[in-house]
Write an enzyme that holds these catalytic residues in place. Structure first.
Site, PDB file in Angstrom:
ATOM      1  CG  ASP A 221      89.729  20.305   7.781  1.00 36.22           C
ATOM      2  OD1 ASP A 221      89.067  20.862   7.980  1.00 36.22           O
ATOM      3  OD2 ASP A 221      91.098  20.583   7.580  1.00 36.22           O
TER       4      ASP A 221
ATOM      5  CD  GLU B 299      90.710  26.403   8.840  1.00 34.77           C
ATOM      6  OE1 GLU B 299      91.404  27.599   8.873  1.00 34.77           O
ATOM      7  OE2 GLU B 299      91.138  25.182   9.591  1.00 34.77           O
TER       8      GLU B 299
END
Length: 457
Positions: free
Chosen positions: A92, A156
């Site tokens: 991500d 994250e």
């Protein structure tokens, strides 16, 4: 056994890594459905799973984590009695911010001025390809001498704790003797660095309301309480006149005893405009790695273009607070909440909501794995390993340290200052990518050798 040096093998693998990085960067995998479709993250996760299978990993799985995102897991078996190393990265990425400010499309890997540009190139899709390149090089040099687990996170950047909670519910999954987190970077381009500490994070949304609806500023301004003005007053209370973070109940006097950071170097790295002062006091490392630091990262208010002459009834902001090791984020969140509520003027109604958090982390840099990493960095860079702090947070680190207290955790990566992670025009140095991939391959060899010789814990 091949006759070419390991460094040449790594170099030969760089074109493949670049092509794969271009594929990964093309996914707009921002883990925020309010801005980007969830399908982009799903495509990135599927790509990672397929890549793990192609590399011979077993038990490859898409893990549905409690925050609604997916992490990807795989296991590559090595010699039966060999230690297990867990390699971490995340797919991500941060939003691209102002796309018009990018000199090339953010989700199209573009080579310019000797660097590879694209959102996630350094943070942290390049970190995953670094792991792959190191493992591929070892396969061409007699095989990977360890059991390898890979975990690639999907949330994250959000700090929503999905993988942490999943790991706590499945504690056997990520168990390892050593963990290599590929999500930080070198203190400076060409200076091999391990990160010994990470600041924790509290992400807080604050909402202020004063009126049932907006009012004409000419008719009511001067007596009607202005929610935007109240919010500005509250946010200003988070810093003193020097710009240092001053939140009631939080100690802001910590000192850093490790690697130094000259002010002129910081000004250059941060691209501070001429004549603009830096925030706070103490040394630059004190301010970056040893003290709380607050940042207002978003405000809900009318934009200048199209604004009407109105007293605002409501306003909001997103506040990020970073704290060094030694701080508990639960107590930090409560302190920030209480400070904001106490700072609200005029009896304004305040709503404070925790949007994300992660505990700070401190590593033991005197362990066998760190000795192996120091040797690997010395050979790959012809420089001694530096030890630095990191202003960012990786919430999983503390979860792993709690679940596996005997595991050694090392933090390396590709995010040197020139990478401009989280900003527009994020980029990756191909030379740094090559040397860090070689570093990791050398580390895995040396760590395996030290464990087989009985030098480990």
């Amino acid at each position: 056994m091949p006759t070419v040096p390991l460094s040449e093998t790594v170099a030969s693998l760089i074109p493949r890594a670049r092509a794969e990085l271009a594929e990964l960067v093309s996914f707009a995998s921002v883990a925020d459905a309010r801005q980007f479709p969830k399908s982009e993250c799903e495509k990135a996760a599927a790509w990672v799973a397929a890549a793990l299978r192609d590399e011979g990993f077993q038990d490859v799985a898409l893990l549905d984590t409690p925050d609604g995102t997916q992490s990807v897991y795989g296991f590559l078996p090595g010699p039966a009695e060999a230690p297990t190393v867990l390699l971490y990265a995340h797919y991500d990425v941060q939003p691209p911010l102002d796309e018009s400010a990018w000199l090339s499309p953010p989700f199209e890997l573009t080579e310019r001025d000797g660097r590879w540009y694209g959102r996630g190139a350094a943070d942290c899709k390049g970190g995953l390809l670094m792991h792959f390149t190191a493992l591929r090089a070892l396969k061409e040099h007699g095989g990977v001498p360890l059991n390898i687990k890979v975990i690639v996170e999907g949330s994250e950047e959000q700090g929503t704790g999905g993988l942490e909670r999943y790991a706590e519910e499945h504690p056997e999954l990520l168990a390892a003797d050593t963990v290599v987190i590929g999500d930080v970077g070198n203190f400076r381009l060409g200076l091999p660095t391990v990160t010994s500490s990470l600041r924790g994070m509290v992400l807080m949304e604050v909402r202020v309301a004063t009126l049932e609806g907006n009012l004409h500023s000419g008719q009511f301004g001067g007596a009607a309480p202005d929610a935007l003005g109240a919010l500005i007053h509250m946010l200003a209370s988070l810093r003193d006149e020097t710009g240092a973070t001053t939140i009631d109940g939080l100690d802001g006097t910590g000192e850093w005893s490790g690697l130094g950071y000259a002010e002129e170097d910081f000004r250059r790295d941060a691209k501070v405009l001429d004549g603009v002062e830096l925030l706070g006091n103490g040394t630059i490392p004190d301010r970056l790695w040893a003290r709380p630091a607050v940042t207002v990262i978003g405000i809900d208010a009318p934009p200048v273009v199209g604004a009407t002459p109105s007293v605002q009834a409501a306003a909001g902001a997103l506040v990020s607070l970073r704290v060094p090791p030694g701080f508990d984020v639960g107590k930090t969140a409560r302190a920030l909440t209480e400070h904001l509520r106490a700072a609200a003027p005029w009896g304004a109604r305040v709503e404070v909501t925790l949007r994300g958090s992660g505990q700070p982390f401190a590593a033991d840099t005197f362990s066998p794995a760190y000795r192996a990493m120091a040797e690997a960095m010395r050979e790959a860079y012809d420089e001694e390993m530096a030890v630095a702090g990191q202003g960012g947070s990786i919430p999983l680190c503390n979860t792993l340290a709690t679940l596996y207290p005997r595991a050694e955790i090392l933090l390396i990566g590709l995010s040197e200052p020139g990478a401009q992670i989280h900003a527009v025009n994020e980029s990756l140095s191909p030379q740094e990518f090559e040397r860090m991939s070689l570093t990791e391959a050398l580390f895995l060899l040396r760590y395996a050798a030290s464990q087989s010789a009985g030098q480990g814990v």
